[in-house]
Design a protein around this motif. Structure first.
Motif, PDB file in Angstrom:
ATOM      1  N   ALA A  57       0.832  -1.205   0.000  1.00 34.55           N
ATOM      2  CA  ALA A  57       0.000   0.000   0.000  1.00 34.55           C
ATOM      3  C   ALA A  57       0.868   1.258   0.000  1.00 34.55           C
ATOM      4  CB  ALA A  57      -0.933  -0.002   1.213  1.00 34.55           C
ATOM      5  N   ALA A  58       1.934   1.252   0.781  1.00 37.05           N
ATOM      6  CA  ALA A  58       2.839   2.404   0.817  1.00 37.05           C
ATOM      7  C   ALA A  58       3.514   2.613  -0.534  1.00 37.05           C
ATOM      8  CB  ALA A  58       3.879   2.228   1.917  1.00 37.05           C
ATOM      9  N   GLU A  59       3.914   1.520  -1.173  1.00 32.72           N
ATOM     10  CA  GLU A  59       4.537   1.618  -2.498  1.00 32.72           C
ATOM     11  C   GLU A  59       3.563   2.203  -3.520  1.00 32.72           C
ATOM     12  OE1 GLU A  59       6.055  -2.245  -3.580  1.00 32.72           O
ATOM     13  OE2 GLU A  59       7.261  -2.354  -1.744  1.00 32.72           O
ATOM     14  N   VAL A  60       2.318   1.750  -3.492  1.00 31.38           N
ATOM     15  CA  VAL A  60       1.314   2.271  -4.418  1.00 31.38           C
ATOM     16  C   VAL A  60       1.072   3.755  -4.143  1.00 31.38           C
ATOM     17  CG1 VAL A  60      -1.126   2.139  -5.089  1.00 31.38           C
ATOM     18  CG2 VAL A  60       0.207   0.047  -4.837  1.00 31.38           C
ATOM     19  N   ALA A  61       0.986   4.132  -2.878  1.00 34.25           N
ATOM     20  CA  ALA A  61       0.774   5.535  -2.522  1.00 34.25           C
ATOM     21  C   ALA A  61       1.910   6.402  -3.051  1.00 34.25           C
ATOM     22  CB  ALA A  61       0.646   5.689  -1.009  1.00 34.25           C
ATOM     23  N   GLU A  62       3.142   5.924  -2.939  1.00 33.97           N
ATOM     24  CA  GLU A  62       4.293   6.671  -3.448  1.00 33.97           C
ATOM     25  C   GLU A  62       4.237   6.810  -4.968  1.00 33.97           C
ATOM     26  OE1 GLU A  62       7.818   4.749  -1.985  1.00 33.97           O
ATOM     27  OE2 GLU A  62       7.254   5.108   0.106  1.00 33.97           O
ATOM     28  N   ARG A  63       3.865   5.742  -5.654  1.00 31.00           N
ATOM     29  CA  ARG A  63       3.762   5.801  -7.114  1.00 31.00           C
ATOM     30  C   ARG A  63       2.679   6.786  -7.550  1.00 31.00           C
ATOM     31  NH1 ARG A  63       3.196   0.158  -9.673  1.00 31.00           N
ATOM     32  NH2 ARG A  63       3.377   1.440 -11.531  1.00 31.00           N
ATOM     33  N   ILE A  64       1.552   6.786  -6.862  1.00 29.04           N
ATOM     34  CA  ILE A  64       0.477   7.726  -7.181  1.00 29.04           C
ATOM     35  C   ILE A  64       0.960   9.154  -6.937  1.00 29.04           C
ATOM     36  CG2 ILE A  64      -1.797   8.546  -6.441  1.00 29.04           C
ATOM     37  CD1 ILE A  64      -2.532   5.558  -5.982  1.00 29.04           C
ATOM     38  N   ALA A  65       1.657   9.379  -5.826  1.00 31.27           N
ATOM     39  CA  ALA A  65       2.151  10.720  -5.499  1.00 31.27           C
ATOM     40  C   ALA A  65       3.133  11.229  -6.554  1.00 31.27           C
ATOM     41  CB  ALA A  65       2.819  10.713  -4.122  1.00 31.27           C
ATOM     42  N   ARG A  66       3.898  10.307  -7.143  1.00 27.82           N
ATOM     43  CA  ARG A  66       4.853  10.696  -8.196  1.00 27.82           C
ATOM     44  C   ARG A  66       4.187  10.832  -9.557  1.00 27.82           C
ATOM     45  NH1 ARG A  66       8.325   6.736  -5.510  1.00 27.82           N
ATOM     46  NH2 ARG A  66       7.728   5.232  -7.100  1.00 27.82           N
ATOM     47  N   GLY A  67       2.913  10.479  -9.640  1.00 26.26           N
ATOM     48  CA  GLY A  67       2.195  10.580 -10.901  1.00 26.26           C
ATOM     49  C   GLY A  67       2.452   9.417 -11.837  1.00 26.26           C
ATOM     50  N   GLU A  68       2.997   8.346 -11.310  1.00 24.04           N
ATOM     51  CA  GLU A  68       3.264   7.159 -12.121  1.00 24.04           C
ATOM     52  C   GLU A  68       1.966   6.394 -12.364  1.00 24.04           C
ATOM     53  OE1 GLU A  68       6.265   4.719 -10.323  1.00 24.04           O
ATOM     54  OE2 GLU A  68       7.678   6.398 -10.148  1.00 24.04           O
ATOM     55  N   PRO A  69       1.874   5.730 -13.493  1.00 27.07           N
ATOM     56  CA  PRO A  69       0.674   4.928 -13.744  1.00 27.07           C
ATOM     57  C   PRO A  69       0.629   3.715 -12.813  1.00 27.07           C
ATOM     58  CG  PRO A  69       2.275   4.610 -15.502  1.00 27.07           C
ATOM     59  CD  PRO A  69       2.821   5.680 -14.604  1.00 27.07           C
ATOM     60  N   VAL A  70      -0.556   3.410 -12.346  1.00 19.99           N
ATOM     61  CA  VAL A  70      -0.777   2.221 -11.521  1.00 19.99           C
ATOM     62  C   VAL A  70      -1.952   1.467 -12.129  1.00 19.99           C
ATOM     63  CG1 VAL A  70       0.167   3.204  -9.394  1.00 19.99           C
ATOM     64  CG2 VAL A  70      -2.238   3.519  -9.910  1.00 19.99           C
ATOM     65  N   GLY A  71      -2.085   0.235 -11.820  1.00 24.67           N
ATOM     66  CA  GLY A  71      -3.165  -0.584 -12.357  1.00 24.67           C
ATOM     67  C   GLY A  71      -4.523  -0.116 -11.871  1.00 24.67           C
ATOM     68  N   PRO A  72      -5.588  -0.602 -12.502  1.00 24.60           N
ATOM     69  CA  PRO A  72      -6.938  -0.135 -12.175  1.00 24.60           C
ATOM     70  C   PRO A  72      -7.377  -0.450 -10.744  1.00 24.60           C
ATOM     71  CG  PRO A  72      -7.025  -1.965 -13.720  1.00 24.60           C
ATOM     72  CD  PRO A  72      -5.579  -1.574 -13.581  1.00 24.60           C
ATOM     73  N   LEU A  73      -6.852  -1.495 -10.152  1.00 23.77           N
ATOM     74  CA  LEU A  73      -7.224  -1.827  -8.768  1.00 23.77           C
ATOM     75  C   LEU A  73      -6.075  -1.591  -7.787  1.00 23.77           C
ATOM     76  CD1 LEU A  73      -9.359  -5.071  -9.248  1.00 23.77           C
ATOM     77  CD2 LEU A  73     -10.156  -2.756  -8.736  1.00 23.77           C
ATOM     78  N   ALA A  74      -5.082  -0.831  -8.206  1.00 22.47           N
ATOM     79  CA  ALA A  74      -3.942  -0.541  -7.325  1.00 22.47           C
ATOM     80  C   ALA A  74      -4.438   0.150  -6.060  1.00 22.47           C
ATOM     81  CB  ALA A  74      -2.926   0.321  -8.046  1.00 22.47           C
ATOM     82  N   GLY A  75      -4.044  -0.359  -4.928  1.00 25.14           N
ATOM     83  CA  GLY A  75      -4.438   0.216  -3.650  1.00 25.14           C
ATOM     84  C   GLY A  75      -5.682  -0.390  -3.049  1.00 25.14           C
ATOM     85  N   VAL A  76      -6.393  -1.214  -3.813  1.00 24.77           N
ATOM     86  CA  VAL A  76      -7.580  -1.881  -3.283  1.00 24.77           C
ATOM     87  C   VAL A  76      -7.140  -3.236  -2.734  1.00 24.77           C
ATOM     88  CG1 VAL A  76      -9.847  -2.857  -3.855  1.00 24.77           C
ATOM     89  CG2 VAL A  76      -9.089  -0.738  -4.951  1.00 24.77           C
ATOM     90  N   PRO A  77      -7.284  -3.458  -1.422  1.00 25.65           N
ATOM     91  CA  PRO A  77      -6.827  -4.721  -0.827  1.00 25.65           C
ATOM     92  C   PRO A  77      -7.613  -5.923  -1.368  1.00 25.65           C
ATOM     93  CG  PRO A  77      -7.340  -3.107   0.871  1.00 25.65           C
ATOM     94  CD  PRO A  77      -7.827  -2.545  -0.430  1.00 25.65           C
ATOM     95  N   THR A  78      -6.899  -6.991  -1.596  1.00 27.39           N
ATOM     96  CA  THR A  78      -7.519  -8.244  -2.020  1.00 27.39           C
ATOM     97  C   THR A  78      -6.889  -9.398  -1.243  1.00 27.39           C
ATOM     98  OG1 THR A  78      -5.901  -8.546  -3.782  1.00 27.39           O
ATOM     99  CG2 THR A  78      -7.934  -7.418  -4.371  1.00 27.39           C
TER     100      THR A  78
END
Length: 82
Positions: A57-78
């Motif tokens: 989750a922290a890695e995804v948050a950092e990628r979003i903050a940098r404006g990097e593309p993430v997958g459609p469900l990135a950050g949604v726990p599964t």
């Protein structure tokens, strides 16, 4: 907010995360809190990996903050099989 998060469908979580209204760390924390509360009764998770979930989750948050593309469900726990 924690109680609201676990009631949201994945589409709302995704929109909230991509719109920066929700943090992947916040969403994962809410899911882990609920798991900790209910799993002693439900026994739904064989091998909980809370540390890995928080790290991801922290890695995804950092990628979003940098404006990097993430997958459609990135950050949604599964839950996944290991």
């Amino acid at each position: 907010m924690t109680d609201e998060i676990h009631r949201m469908p994945a589409t709302e979580l995704t929109a909230g995360i991509s719109g920066k209204e929700l943090s992947p760390v916040e969403v994962t924390g809410a899911a882990l809190e609920r798991m900790d509360r209910l799993d002693p009764v439900l026994h739904a998770f064989c091998e909980p990996t809370q540390d890995r979930a928080r790290s991801t989750a922290a890695e995804v948050a950092e990628r979003i903050a940098r404006g990097e593309p993430v997958g459609p469900l990135a950050g949604v726990p599964t839950a996944t099989r290991t």
